[in-house]
Design a protein around this motif. Sequence first.
Motif, short mmCIF file in Angstrom:
data_model
loop_
_atom_site.label_atom_id
_atom_site.label_comp_id
_atom_site.label_asym_id
_atom_site.label_seq_id
_atom_site.Cartn_x
_atom_site.Cartn_y
_atom_site.Cartn_z
N ILE A 608 0.85 -1.19 0.00
CA ILE A 608 0.00 0.00 0.00
C ILE A 608 0.89 1.24 0.00
O ILE A 608 1.85 1.33 0.77
CB ILE A 608 -0.92 0.02 1.25
N LEU A 609 0.54 2.19 -0.86
CA LEU A 609 1.24 3.48 -0.92
C LEU A 609 0.28 4.57 -0.46
O LEU A 609 -0.84 4.67 -0.98
CB LEU A 609 1.70 3.77 -2.35
N VAL A 610 0.71 5.36 0.52
CA VAL A 610 -0.11 6.46 1.04
C VAL A 610 0.68 7.75 0.87
O VAL A 610 1.84 7.83 1.26
CB VAL A 610 -0.46 6.24 2.52
N ILE A 611 0.03 8.76 0.30
CA ILE A 611 0.66 10.07 0.10
C ILE A 611 -0.24 11.15 0.66
O ILE A 611 -1.43 11.23 0.30
CB ILE A 611 0.92 10.35 -1.40
N TYR A 612 0.30 11.97 1.54
CA TYR A 612 -0.40 13.15 2.04
C TYR A 612 0.24 14.38 1.43
O TYR A 612 1.42 14.68 1.69
CB TYR A 612 -0.29 13.27 3.57
N ASN A 613 -0.52 15.10 0.62
CA ASN A 613 0.00 16.32 0.01
C ASN A 613 -0.73 17.52 0.61
O ASN A 613 -1.89 17.76 0.32
CB ASN A 613 -0.22 16.30 -1.51
N ALA A 614 -0.04 18.27 1.48
CA ALA A 614 -0.64 19.46 2.09
C ALA A 614 -0.31 20.73 1.32
O ALA A 614 -0.72 21.82 1.72
CB ALA A 614 -0.16 19.59 3.54
N ARG A 615 0.40 20.59 0.22
CA ARG A 615 0.76 21.76 -0.57
C ARG A 615 -0.44 22.30 -1.33
O ARG A 615 -1.39 21.56 -1.60
CB ARG A 615 1.88 21.40 -1.54
N THR A 616 -0.37 23.55 -1.71
CA THR A 616 -1.48 24.18 -2.43
C THR A 616 -1.40 23.92 -3.94
O THR A 616 -2.23 24.42 -4.70
CB THR A 616 -1.50 25.69 -2.17
N LYS A 617 -0.42 23.12 -4.34
CA LYS A 617 -0.30 22.72 -5.75
C LYS A 617 -0.15 21.21 -5.83
O LYS A 617 0.34 20.57 -4.90
CB LYS A 617 0.91 23.40 -6.40
N ALA A 618 -0.54 20.67 -6.96
CA ALA A 618 -0.40 19.23 -7.18
C ALA A 618 1.08 18.85 -7.19
O ALA A 618 1.94 19.65 -7.56
CB ALA A 618 -1.05 18.83 -8.50
N VAL A 619 1.34 17.61 -6.79
CA VAL A 619 2.71 17.09 -6.75
C VAL A 619 2.82 15.95 -7.75
O VAL A 619 1.97 15.04 -7.78
CB VAL A 619 3.06 16.59 -5.33
N ASP A 620 3.86 16.00 -8.57
CA ASP A 620 4.13 14.91 -9.51
C ASP A 620 4.97 13.87 -8.77
O ASP A 620 6.17 14.08 -8.55
CB ASP A 620 4.87 15.45 -10.74
N TYR A 621 4.35 12.78 -8.37
CA TYR A 621 5.00 11.78 -7.51
C TYR A 621 5.48 10.60 -8.37
O TYR A 621 4.69 9.98 -9.09
CB TYR A 621 4.02 11.29 -6.44
N LYS A 622 6.78 10.32 -8.29
CA LYS A 622 7.35 9.23 -9.08
C LYS A 622 7.07 7.88 -8.45
O LYS A 622 7.17 7.72 -7.22
CB LYS A 622 8.86 9.44 -9.25
N LEU A 623 6.73 6.91 -9.29
CA LEU A 623 6.36 5.58 -8.82
C LEU A 623 7.38 4.55 -9.28
O LEU A 623 7.96 4.67 -10.36
CB LEU A 623 4.99 5.18 -9.38
N GLU A 624 7.58 3.54 -8.46
CA GLU A 624 8.38 2.38 -8.85
C GLU A 624 7.43 1.21 -9.03
O GLU A 624 6.76 0.79 -8.09
CB GLU A 624 9.42 2.07 -7.77
N GLY A 625 7.38 0.70 -10.26
CA GLY A 625 6.50 -0.41 -10.55
C GLY A 625 5.08 0.05 -10.85
O GLY A 625 4.77 1.23 -10.91
N GLU A 626 4.22 -0.94 -11.04
CA GLU A 626 2.82 -0.66 -11.39
C GLU A 626 1.94 -0.75 -10.14
O GLU A 626 2.08 -1.67 -9.34
CB GLU A 626 2.32 -1.65 -12.45
N TRP A 627 1.02 0.20 -10.01
CA TRP A 627 0.11 0.27 -8.87
C TRP A 627 -1.33 0.40 -9.36
O TRP A 627 -1.58 0.67 -10.53
CB TRP A 627 0.46 1.48 -7.98
#
Length: 661
Positions: A608-627
């Motif tokens: 499971i991958l969990v991401i909390y983004n509190a920034r006021t702009k979208a974040v381009d998050y790099k992934l390893e593998g397929e999810w």
Amino acid sequence: MKQGIPFFLLTMILISCTEKKTNYASYQDYPAPLQTELWLDYSKEQTTFKIWSPTAQMVKLNLYKESIGGEAFEHYEMSLEESGIWSKQLKGDFSGTYYTYQIKVNGNWLEETPGIYAQAVGVNGKRAMVLDLESTNPQGWDTDKGPKTSYPNEAIIYELHIRDLTIHPQSGSSKPGKYLGLVEDNTKGPHGISTGLDHIKELGITHVHLLPTFDHYAINETKLDSAQFNWGYDPQNYNVPEGSFSSNPYKAEVRIKEFKQMVKTFHDQGIGVILDVVYNHTGRTENSNFNLEVPGYYYRHWENGKLSDASACGNETASELPMMRKFIIESVAYWAKEYHLDGFRFDLMGIHDITTMNEVAKTLKAINPNIIIYGEGWTAGDSPLPIEQRALKHNTQKMPEISAFSDDLRDGLKGSVFEDASTGFVSGAKDTEESIKFGVVGAIHHPQVDYKAVNYSKAPWTNEPWQSISYVSCHDNHTLYDKLKVSRPDADEAAIIEMDKLSNAIVMTSQGTAFMHAGAELLRTKKGEHNSYNLSDSINQINWNWKFEHPDVFNYYKNLIALRKAHPAFRMVSATDVVSYLTFAAVENGLVSYQIANNANGDSWKNILVIYNARTKAVDYKLEGEWQLAVIDNTFYMDEGPKISKSIKVPAISMLIAFQK
């Protein structure tokens, strides 16, 4: 004729012979009959009254026909037994008879008292009543049980005040503000929305936490047609339900029957009931029921004799004294047995001593292993009790069956509750990430948490993650929505709503025990009020129009709860498992991400991958593998989301969850 002894002198001699003379050097010298049963012993054939008052010279038992008014129809002098116990046995069936005790100390008669072990009281709690408690049991009570909870973090706790949930004119309740109104089914609000019990069921929580519901002083039960409100943190009779929530506070049995029916109805819906208990202080001091039995004994004092006040309410109880400890333990056990309660939340638990709290836990777990015990791990002021003996948050590791509130996570998320302008992770504060990580792992020792950077605790304070109560708001201080509004006056409504949702998204995906304030799912506001303990219904009520106005927010919370319930990886039971399976990934200013691996805690998702983004702009998050996407922005795909790889845009002020089968 021989001169006799004058009548008045003979009377004084007889009184002096019957009155007990005691002279104890300190409270520690008082006898402590710990094995003696002090509860009323009732049967149809006879009733035995007992009271512990080692400093009393005489004790009277007064019998009344009514709960208020009228003269006593009988007075009895009680007999002194060993260890300061006074008793009186009356033959016959006294069920329905009201009674009081009256103590004579230092030549003075104190006020009448129902006694601290009273189990039934009439209006305003001044007189106790003899009662066959079995007659108050609802149908099916013998087989009634609450939900099974192997570990506390399986629970999702919903903190509410009985009056708040049903008192709004559009609540749809036929019994607003009452025990039975809270569990009334099929109530509808504006535009046909579900309210009350149906709303709670729809939301999906597992346990309701009731603000203090034992008899308290603040509400005048003879004037319930007048505007009155109070949270109830001013206890009067500890072993009796509050009368203002009943349909008839004048009749002692009614509040008991209706409280039990409320519990039974929640249990029938698979919902547990937790009681907020306030053993740390009493609502009165000089004329409290404790002081009307044994003046001074039950309270802590400084060396100069002055009352200590770690509760900031005028006094604090001395849980370390044998008879106070006995009372607390027996009282919670009584509620657990007689009312089938599923948990207890201890107000200002840090005032109590660790030994008492561990004995409380041991006793309750023997009655029902599913019982949840937690409290506020702090005090509101200093105390003579040494810090190392207090049931404080940082002493939680010495209380292995007890949980404590995580103010670290609470204020890390949204800013200090004491400073309006203070902000937290979701509202744009910098350098709050370690406090969030600390909350996520449940305040355990985790090698990836920098404890020096955690806002309050500079070291782990739990043995296991469920000992941390994860929350962002409660009845105290601002509601979550109001706090975000006051601390971020520059933010528009849409941003405030996203901050609100992200706050409880983090709570619901943290390893501690999840706790939420009733109405948070509706953007509850108290019009900016900090402390609404005695304010009007217009401030405290749940306005059911909010549900109609914010269906997207309600559905988000509903989905969060469903996600947590469906995935045990978010509620691992041991610190060892959290360290083994949960690894933090990218952690930057305004961003926290982590992975949970290897079907943790028997989860159907392998990783499971969990991401909390509190920034006021979208974040381009790099992934390893397929999810596979499970949650993005307001969409909960759960198991049916699209495949993603390489990278994913995490929307501003939001949580994203992906998984690998």
